[in-house]
Design a protein around this motif. Structure first.
Motif, short mmCIF file in Angstrom:
data_model
loop_
_atom_site.label_atom_id
_atom_site.label_comp_id
_atom_site.label_asym_id
_atom_site.label_seq_id
_atom_site.Cartn_x
_atom_site.Cartn_y
_atom_site.Cartn_z
N UNK A 4 25.03 38.02 41.99
CA UNK A 4 25.33 38.34 40.75
C UNK A 4 26.13 39.74 41.02
N UNK A 5 27.26 39.83 40.24
CA UNK A 5 28.04 41.00 40.47
C UNK A 5 27.87 41.91 39.16
N UNK A 6 27.83 43.13 39.63
CA UNK A 6 27.57 44.18 38.50
C UNK A 6 28.92 44.86 38.52
N UNK A 347 39.79 53.06 38.74
CA UNK A 347 39.48 51.81 39.02
C UNK A 347 37.95 51.35 38.70
N UNK A 348 37.86 50.18 38.58
CA UNK A 348 36.70 49.30 38.29
C UNK A 348 36.11 49.24 39.66
N UNK A 349 34.60 49.54 39.28
CA UNK A 349 33.93 49.55 40.61
C UNK A 349 32.99 48.19 40.49
N UNK A 359 38.40 46.76 42.49
CA UNK A 359 38.62 45.31 42.02
C UNK A 359 39.78 44.59 42.89
N UNK A 360 40.45 45.15 43.41
CA UNK A 360 41.71 44.54 44.22
C UNK A 360 41.29 44.22 45.48
N UNK A 361 40.05 44.72 46.00
CA UNK A 361 39.76 44.85 47.25
C UNK A 361 38.59 43.60 47.24
N UNK A 362 37.90 43.30 46.28
CA UNK A 362 36.84 42.32 46.39
C UNK A 362 37.51 40.72 46.46
N UNK A 363 37.53 40.58 47.76
CA UNK A 363 38.24 39.25 48.15
C UNK A 363 37.35 38.46 49.11
N UNK A 364 37.37 37.09 49.12
CA UNK A 364 36.83 36.39 50.03
C UNK A 364 37.24 36.64 51.70
N UNK A 371 37.87 37.33 44.18
CA UNK A 371 36.54 37.00 43.81
C UNK A 371 36.08 37.32 42.49
N UNK A 372 37.06 38.22 41.96
CA UNK A 372 36.68 38.62 40.55
C UNK A 372 36.67 37.49 39.33
N UNK A 373 35.22 37.51 38.79
CA UNK A 373 34.86 36.70 37.92
C UNK A 373 34.94 35.23 38.53
N UNK A 374 34.82 35.21 39.85
CA UNK A 374 34.57 33.83 40.62
C UNK A 374 33.28 33.87 41.38
N UNK A 375 32.55 32.74 41.18
CA UNK A 375 31.32 32.79 42.10
C UNK A 375 31.47 32.79 43.58
N UNK A 376 30.49 33.52 44.20
CA UNK A 376 30.68 34.14 45.39
C UNK A 376 29.34 33.98 45.99
N UNK A 377 29.33 34.14 47.46
CA UNK A 377 27.94 34.04 48.34
C UNK A 377 28.20 34.86 49.48
N UNK A 378 27.32 35.81 49.77
CA UNK A 378 27.03 36.71 50.89
C UNK A 378 26.57 36.05 52.03
#
Length: 574
Positions: A4-6, A347-349, A359-364, A371-378
């Motif tokens: 769940x992304x905030x 920037x968006x946090x 936002x541009x660092x949030x990658x697989x 992974x922006x607006x995409x399902x992900x898993x830790x």
């Protein structure tokens, strides 16, 4: 299996703007053109204790209230002054705080001794002890000004809140400098004191009335509160005499009338003049700044942390307070998990639990797809897209070997797991899903296939034996099918024998096939270990092989035959 992304956007506001506003006070009389009396600075008495008082928000983290040089906050913890344990040092006579002369009419004043003797820190004037009790009983329990009870503290707070000292005397104002501002202040205070502000009166209602607040009835002789500025036709229950804005009891019955409504002095003043939220003073200058739906003194739109002026500067609102960009980054900006750099206000946090990314660092971490607006898993402190996570870590189907993806059903049996479409019958290969099945070794068989290929079938009707079967000569039978060949009596738990591989009950077998006793004519079946005697094609039960005259048993003894009868030797000689 998505996280769940905030999203936490800093509330980035546009440039603060200043505008020249015609801020000249215009007094409004409720009727007539009565000239204003000559007005002089009142001698108000204020003994508020605030320095060093603990913060009710911060507790031990604040060493005690220390007044900011111009803000209405503590310079130690930055909390508002009113959030500290401030109190009035001495007994407060409300007329002294307002700077009004004490009323010489005995019915319109109450002495300190009388008040404390009744057990309160304030009581309405002109009432008997019984009427005082009647009045107080109508107030909420925690607001009754009893000495040493929560209501005493409540009254203290409301005196400081509803009757701010800076609204009552220029002596407590820090932002009034020019002669024009001083004149505007005097005009405001003069009109307020003469036209709007007054003290309510508690008395018995002369007739049946209606409360102006709740519209409920006030019966004749019931205690009611009257506001002389609003006329004798309007009255209130004691608990209904409240400010129409903050809805708090009007402390010591001090009210201001405006547009036929009741206000405490604080909120009345804000109907007439803008109030600066930074210093909590009314604004009397002709020029001030508007920002965040509030009005500020020109120099008071400043960073909540470093006091840098923010007019014509970018700022960020955090906890309803403006911050300059450097202070916001120092105090609140998070470091990006990927690049380790602060996530600035531009920037968006993106956050997950206690971790943050640009936002541009949030990658697989494996395929590097966003992974922006995409399902992900830790997993193991890394973030994966759903495909990479499934490929590396997801459980796999024992049927097809493919991973279980989010939302898929999983069927488990004997430590193995299958996709819904892979959990199939070992015979017909059709998915079993939620239907019943029969385990066979490590596989599963649907019920129809099991009954057709593996289930035992009755030797008589050839039907499947699900339960309650019996076995005879290694052949299965339904309980209801295993019956006597002649009479169809169920033989389960009954004595039976067979003839030519056909089962018979004891009665039918004896009737059809058994030898007959020459003495009793009954069948000799042998059930229960019965012994019998045979002689020259004639047969007897062992118990029936006796002398026909004396009935002595002849088993194992010599006997004589006389026309087919058995006789012992003695009876034979006779």
């Amino acid at each position: 299996m998505a996280g769940v992304l905030e999203e936490d956007w800093g509330a980035l506001h546009a440039l603060g703007t200043s505008e020249v506003v015609d801020n000249t006070f215009i007094g409004q009389h409720d009727g007539g053109d009565t000239p204003l009396p000559n007005y002089t600075e009142p001698d108000i008495i204020v003994h508020e204790v605030d320095e060093g008082q603990p913060c009710l928000n911060c507790g031990e983290r604040c060493s005690g209230f220390t007044q900011h040089k111009w803000r209405n906050t503590c310079s130690v913890c930055k909390c508002l002054r009113e959030r500290h344990d401030i109190y009035n040092e001495n007994f407060v006579n409300i007329r002294d705080r307002l700077g009004w002369k004490r009323n010489d009419d005995p019915s319109a004043q109450v002495s300190k001794d009388r008040t404390l003797r009744e057990g309160y820190t304030w009581i309405p004037p002109g009432l008997s002890s019984d009427q005082i009790e009647e009045y107080m009983e109508q107030l909420p329990n925690h607001k009754i000004p009893l000495v040493g009870r929560p209501g005493e503290r409540y009254r203290d707070v409301q005196i400081i809140r509803q009757l701010p000292k800076q609204d009552l005397s220029m002596e407590y104002c820090k932002m009034i400098h020019s002669s024009v501002e001083k004149k505007e202040y005097d005009i405001f205070r003069e009109l307020r004191d003469s036209i709007a502000m007054d003290i309510g009166i508690v008395q018995e209602a002369p007739s049946l009335s209606s409360c102006d607040q709740c519209k409920g009835e006030i019966e004749s002789t019931d205690l009611a509160v009257y506001a002389p500025k609003l006329g004798v036709e309007m009255c209130w229950h004691p608990a209904c005499f409240v400010c129409c804005q903050c809805e708090e009891l009007l402390v010591d019955l001090v009210y201001c009338s405006h547009t036929k409504k009741l206000f405490c002095e604080r909120h009345y003043a804000e109907q007439i003049r803008p109030r600066c939220p930074a210093c909590d003073e009314l604004i009397f200058s002709g020029e001030y700044t508007k920002a965040m739906d509030e009005n500020y003194h020109k120099d008071h739109l400043a960073c909540h942390n470093c006091d840098k002026k923010l007019v014509a500067c970018r700022y960020i609102v955090k906890d309803e307070n403006p911050h300059c960009i450097p202070c916001y980054q120092e105090l609140y900006a998070h470091n990006c998990e990927e690049c380790k750099k602060p996530i600035g206000p531009d920037y968006k946090d993106l956050s997950y639990k206690d971790r943050h990314w640009h936002e541009f660092c949030f990658k697989c971490c494996e395929c590097q797809n966003s992974l922006v607006d995409q399902p992900f898993a830790p997993k193991n402190d890394n973030i994966y897209c759903s495909d990479c996570h499934d490929k590396n870590f997801a459980a796999r189907c024992d049927g097809c070997g493919e991973p279980f993806r989010g939302g898929m059903k999983k069927f488990e049996y004997k430590g193995k797991q299958w996709h819904e479409e892979c959990f199939v019958c070992m015979v017909c290969k059709q998915p079993i899903r939620n239907k019943s099945f029969i385990p066979r070794d490590n596989d599963a068989v649907c019920v129809p296939c099991y009954e057709e290929q593996f289930a035992q079938k009755c030797s008589k009707c050839n039907g499947v034996i699900n339960k309650g079967g019996v076995a005879y000569k290694n052949q299965p039978w339904h309980r209801e099918c295993f019956t006597c060949t002649k009479c169809n009596k169920e033989l389960a738990k009954e004595k039976f024998t067979s003839k030519d591989d056909q089962p018979y009950c004891a009665e039918c077998y004896g009737e059809l096939f058994a030898k007959k006793c020459c003495r009793c004519s009954k069948a000799i079946t042998g059930f229960g270990g019965t012994k019998f005697i045979s002689f020259e094609d004639r047969h007897w039960h062992s118990d029936c092989f006796v002398c026909y005259k004396c009935n002595n048993s002849m088993v194992g003894k010599g006997f004589l035959m006389n026309e087919g009868d058995i006789l012992c030797p003695e009876c034979g000689r006779n």
